[in-house]
Design an enzyme around this catalytic site. Structure first.
Site, short mmCIF file in Angstrom:
data_model
loop_
_atom_site.label_atom_id
_atom_site.label_comp_id
_atom_site.label_asym_id
_atom_site.label_seq_id
_atom_site.Cartn_x
_atom_site.Cartn_y
_atom_site.Cartn_z
N GLN B 125 56.94 -92.48 5.12
CA GLN B 125 56.62 -91.18 5.71
C GLN B 125 57.60 -90.15 5.17
O GLN B 125 58.82 -90.38 5.21
CB GLN B 125 56.77 -91.31 7.23
N SER B 128 60.53 -85.15 7.62
CA SER B 128 61.58 -84.14 7.80
C SER B 128 61.95 -83.50 6.47
O SER B 128 61.79 -84.08 5.40
CB SER B 128 62.84 -84.78 8.38
N GLU B 243 53.24 -92.39 16.54
CA GLU B 243 54.60 -92.84 16.28
C GLU B 243 55.40 -92.95 17.57
O GLU B 243 56.15 -93.88 17.79
CB GLU B 243 55.28 -91.88 15.29
N ASN B 367 64.58 -87.09 21.63
CA ASN B 367 64.21 -87.16 23.03
C ASN B 367 64.39 -85.81 23.74
O ASN B 367 63.75 -85.56 24.76
CB ASN B 367 65.00 -88.27 23.73
N GLU B 368 65.21 -84.95 23.19
CA GLU B 368 65.32 -83.60 23.74
C GLU B 368 63.98 -82.87 23.57
O GLU B 368 63.49 -82.21 24.50
CB GLU B 368 66.45 -82.81 23.06
#
Lengths: 345, 384, 345, 384
Positions: B125, B128, B243, B367-368
């Site tokens: 993948q 980013s 994902e 997770n933020e």
């Protein structure tokens, strides 16, 4: 009551910080992951020249004759630099143990050279079963058959144990621990082992404070410049609160370490408890800081090309070494909870 | 409510267990995130494919056995229970394939899926960019329209196993004139194409698990665009749901971890910190919670409901559970926890697993970000 | 495998939710803090009319003959309304225990009237030592001298124990527990006590889910309208993350409770473990939600004029009742960790 | 570094301990946050004052004994150790008095301080308003200039013990034309003044511990303005530092709580969840951390340094420590934890203490605000 350091103590800290910033930058530390010894070439003698190796050695043996309370800030600086040298083992534990417990002949043979850095001492104990820097040390203190012994490295067969921190060269002793000379035995040896654990745990706790502070600084610097959604991520409340928690954990662990150092220096009857409090809390605080630091960095912190991991892995290692939090909580529980006595005098 | 698996499902489980028991390598393979280990893992993937276990839920024509979602969960439970090798094909099979099934065309599916499942063509993948992590919509790599296709320019980073794979997939900006989330297109790119440069990057655990990929006027034909031009964001959101949610982290993984943790506790209980008993119990409750939460999700999916923002809640939970489980294991190991133990034996595996677990709260959307999503989409709190 | 409720089950839940919203609004609950019985006047018979009191009673005794899995959503609704009635004790525990363990004469004397709400049953156990609603109950099941006994309230001397939740009227039994009639003794009584604990713990867990959901809803509503710094506090990331954590805790506890209900209904051999998992996790999740709710409300949540505390205190109480998390973790540890068996089949 | 108390300090401690041992009521007083209990507590405050213990660190002329900061800490340690009654005068003595010492004038100090210390004149803080809690600068109650003073209009809320006190102090907007933090003035207001209405509000634990205060053209003379007109915000910030930091929560309080917790654990250890041993150890470590952190702070203050934003860090720590300690105690109590136990015996005290502790992370600036302060002032992170 004066719970603060002297200007001399702060001055020594500052000069060591500057020295380590020059002599042990991240690049030098990184090189230790792959070089022969895990140590920075030439640095050991410079630390000897600065007086750090002999900081707790007696003046008659060439040391500075200082106490734990004088040592705690330098050790914190060693942590801040993630100094890859067996400083805890050599200067904070082995030298004072030899001075306090060994026959004069052993003391005089080893301490003056240890103070200068001509030789390196290290130690193996039940609470420090993996011997840091044993391959590059000259003398290893070992617990064997109810006695504490001083065995030259050449007499020992060592086996490398790979630490998660590549700059920590750990070894288990395969054979030879019965050789060398006896430092002490019986009750004295048990006392020496306890003293060694106290000294090592305190020194590790001090390094953990410095490691945590360095990791926090690195992270604060990063979140001020890293932008996402058009602004520094350090302006997001989630990141702010993570880092506020990290600072709180660290600043509240700090006085416990300093208190334990003063308590050791004063040979306070409760010093082992104070050390256990310090080591348990410094370990959990530094690990919490490391966890937050990684989370605030995101993927870049997860790459070994970035420096964070060099510090983070040292934190993981030192949190477990010289008694992990569970070990120290158990010591505290046995002394404070299990009895019937007053908690505070 | 019926908590029993059907006879067919039980037979499927027995078949999985028997095959895995007979075929899973007795000694663990080297890490699949190293060049050597990757190759060894591909041999295993071939074996899995040949026996029909590589992609159990896929259509038969691409190498699957058209298993139901519950059968897929059962396969995963058995796979992890057997301590079978990690799937180095997972970023193709679990993340790209769902996109191709939903947004690709027949030509693409026929060309890509079977070699992907067989491990003959491997996928990473490319998500980013250096300046677009949590803020994925801020990505800058661009694609310029040319005759018969596009020319790609820019840089992608943190591509898992990118240094060993054959191709990547990711979003590139095809229309710079529209706002951030629009004007992005979903591309597949061969890493042996002219103008591609791949640089392996070492991960926390020492494996070369990441790659940076540089694109310098790389030609990609129109046939390697998935879905509509400028509509890549919508497609990507479908992928990130996969994902975060069900596909990447099936309960079997954590049931296996909890089982190993309980075994570790049993072997250490006499020397362990008394608090660790409760931590182990909580870890097992976590695994159970995640398992039954997933069974509920799968029941809803079987009955035709979509997952939506639940996948964010899901991802928060499994990623933090995984860290807690490994922290508890390391605490049980005591002073030996810092040792890599020279390989992949059980104790060293906890340390490596811990480092891997630490990535969970970061990748696939930190997770933020996930907590923002849960608050804004599930609880309908106002945007900040 | 189908891990979802039927349309009938969901429909019954919805109708009960509507009914309780009308019949047991916060004002009615608040009145229970100061009235004689801690119960909503007239509501018990209405619950009987709806079939809720006899939901698990056999059809021959006038009940609906349904199983735990049919009861878990109604109990969740009772939690959502913070229903101040001994529903767990009466409908989820005492009736099924009497039906399963008591002689026919006792069963026939009490169950038909319990189903309609003409009488109220409650229960005292080691794991439920404070008897809810004993003063307004007609029959109390008590553990005495190795037997489970059915003792009429009039035979018992009760002492009020004040709960933090003013709508929970708790009593300890001062004397009289040896009276009444035996339900069962010996091994059967031990089995009955275990079954009662399982039923009570499951029912409490279900109520905790509903209580947690109600508290979360209240808080979400509040943070959307409460403004500070010129915007709703629900737009601040700190509040968002608190509430995301609350939702995650609750949603991940939910399936454990539903699984335990299905497991009880199927008389699964591991049902007690499943109940313990459910109760332990529902208790901690609901308490976490309550804590977050109070923090997100700020001072207003701390005032008893606002409704939050009515729910929050019920959460505190039910988290401790029918086995607190420690009690249930111990049951899990004894069954799963201490053995040598497979963790998963 | 010298961790021994001096001979003078040790003598001071012995004197405190002896006096408290002889005078602390043997049976606990009813809660000072009820009307009846408040009156009973004031009798105790009188006794304390008459013996010179009410305000040990104050000048002698106001009833103090000019104790050093360390002696004050020692007094507090002994006070809590002796389980002496909560100080219902604290919002005067600990929050208003420091403001008067720093910003008041001699007339005010001479008039106000001694009756405050004696408990003859009691003070509540009138800080929050319905629409100004965390956002304190958003307050709206106003003061209009009139001959010889001001007329106050508006509403204050969450005034602790406001229903029983004689006066309040707080900020009112004197200049609506300047931005939020400016144009506020610090007033003292008698609650028996014409136009004041006080309504008691029940707190979580059932006590009437709060009040709402309504001001309807209440006249306040110029002599009851503290500091300069329109400069109230700066003064208030000094006060909130006191409230968050050292003065309101001295380590003695938590040392005493930790001691009681250890005693509770000793009495329950055989039946307790094994994890609770570690929780109790951690609680004691917390108390020790806070104690030594405070000794460090006091050392710096003695040597002339100010506290600053450290007080926010401090407040986060003690308030959350206090909740954890009480949670651990309740867990040790098992099923009896929900009982009020009919009064103030040791076990009921944990439940009441827990409810009180829950207020800690909320009052004196929520911990969310404090974390912002720590991040922005101590770590210099950018404003959001």
């Amino acid at each position: 009551m004066r719970f603060a350091f002297t200007d001399d103590q702060l001055g020594f800290r500052d000069s060591l910080r500057d020295m380590l910033a020059n002599e042990c930058p991240p690049g030098a530390l990184r090189a230790c992951w792959t070089n022969d010894t895990g140590r920075v070439p030439g640095l050991w003698r410079k630390l000897g020249d600065l007086g750090l190796l002999g900081i707790s050695a007696s003046e008659e043996q060439g040391g500075l004759g200082l106490a734990e309370v004088d040592m705690v800030l330098p050790l914190e600086e060693a942590g801040r630099a993630a100094l890859p040298e067996p400083l805890v083992e050599h200067a904070a534990v082995a030298i004072p143990i030899v001075e306090a417990f060994a026959p004069a002949v052993l003391r005089e043979r080893w301490v003056p050279r240890a103070v200068t850095g001509e030789v390196t001492l290290t130690i193996a104990l039940d609470d420090a079963p993996f011997v840091l820097g044993a391959d590059s040390a000259d003398l290893v203190l070992v617990w064997s058959g109810g006695a504490l012994r001083a065995v030259e490295r050449s007499e020992l067969t060592l086996a490398r144990c790979r630490s998660v921190d590549g700059a920590r060269r750990l070894f288990s002793i395969v054979s030879g621990m019965g050789g060398g000379e006896s430092i002490c035995d019986g009750e004295r040896a048990i006392e020496a082992a306890r003293d060694a654990l106290d000294r090592g745990a305190l020194a590790a706790a001090a390094q953990l404070l410095g490691l945590g502070a360095a990791v926090l600084d690195l992270t604060v610097g990063y979140v001020k410049v890293r932008e996402q959604f058009g602004k520094p991520i350090g302006s997001f409340q989630a990141i702010k609160h993570h880092l506020a928690n990290a600072l709180t954990a660290l600043e509240m662990a700090r006085p416990l370490v300093y208190r334990a150092a003063a308590s050791m220096a004063a040979r306070d009857a409760s010093r082992s408890i104070h050390v256990s409090i310090a080591k348990a809390r410094a370990s959990t605080a530094a690990q919490q800081v490391a966890r937050i630091a990684l989370q605030c960095h995101g993927a870049i912190g997860y790459s070994t090309e970035y420096d964070l991991h060099l510090w983070m892995k040292r934190i993981w290692a030192l949190a477990a070494a010289w008694g992990d939090p569970a070990r120290h909580r158990a010591r505290i529980a046995a002394a404070v909870l299990e009895g019937e006595g007053q908690v505070y005098p | 409510m019926d908590l029993e698996f059907t006879e067919t499902e039980r037979a499927f489980r027995a078949e999985c267990r028997a095959w895995l028991g007979a075929h899973v390598p007795k000694t663990p393979l080297p890490s699949g995130d190293t060049r050597e280990g990757f190759a060894r893992h591909l041999e295993w993937e071939h074996e899995l494919f040949d026996a029909g276990w590589a992609v159990v839920s896929w259509p038969r024509k691409y190498g699957g056995r058209e298993a139901t979602l519950f059968e897929w969960l059962i396969f995963e439970e058995e796979y992890y229970r057997a301590q079978a090798p990690n799937r180095v094909t997972q970023n193709g099979i679990f993340l790209l394939a769902p996109v191709l099934f939903e947004y690709g065309n027949d030509e693409q599916r026929d060309r890509i899926l079977e070699p992907m499942a067989r491990g003959d063509h491997t996928w990473a993948q490319a998500w980013s960019e250096p300046n677009a992590g949590s803020d994925l919509a801020g990505l800058r790599s661009e694609a310029i329209r040319v005759e018969g296709g596009w020319r790609l320019r820019g840089q992608k980073t943190w591509c898992t196993r990118g240094a060993f794979c054959d191709s990547v997939y990711g979003l590139f900006r095809t229309n710079p004139k529209v706002p951030r989330h629009r004007g992005l297109t979903y591309f597949m790119v061969r890493l042996d194409a002219e103008g591609v440069r791949v640089r392996g990057v070492e991960r926390l655990d020492g494996d070369e698990g990441f790659a940076e990929v540089f694109f310098d006027d790389v030609f990609v034909p129109d046939t390697d665009v998935i879905g509509k031009v400028d509509k890549g964001w919508d497609i990507a959101m479908a992928t990130t749901n996969s994902e975060r949610g069900l596909t990447l982290r099936s309960p079997g993984r954590f049931m296996a971890t909890a089982t190993r943790l309980i075994e570790l506790w049993r072997s250490r209980r006499h020397a362990a910190d008394p608090a660790l008993r409760d931590a182990v119990v909580e870890a097992w409750i976590d695994a159970e919670a995640y398992r039954w939460y997933t069974y509920g999700t799968v029941t809803r999916m079987v009955e035709g409901h979509a997952m939506g923002a639940d996948s964010s809640l899901n991802k928060i939970f499994w990623s933090e559970m995984d860290v807690r489980m490994h922290e508890t294991a390391l605490a049980l190991l005591g002073p030996t926890r810092e040792l890599e133990a020279g390989g992949l034996d059980a104790e060293g595996a906890w340390l490596k697993g811990f480092q891997f677990a630490l990535a969970g709260p970061i990748y696939a959307g930190t997770n933020e970000i996930q907590r923002n999503v849960v608050a804004e989409r599930l609880l309908k709190l106002p945007k900040g």
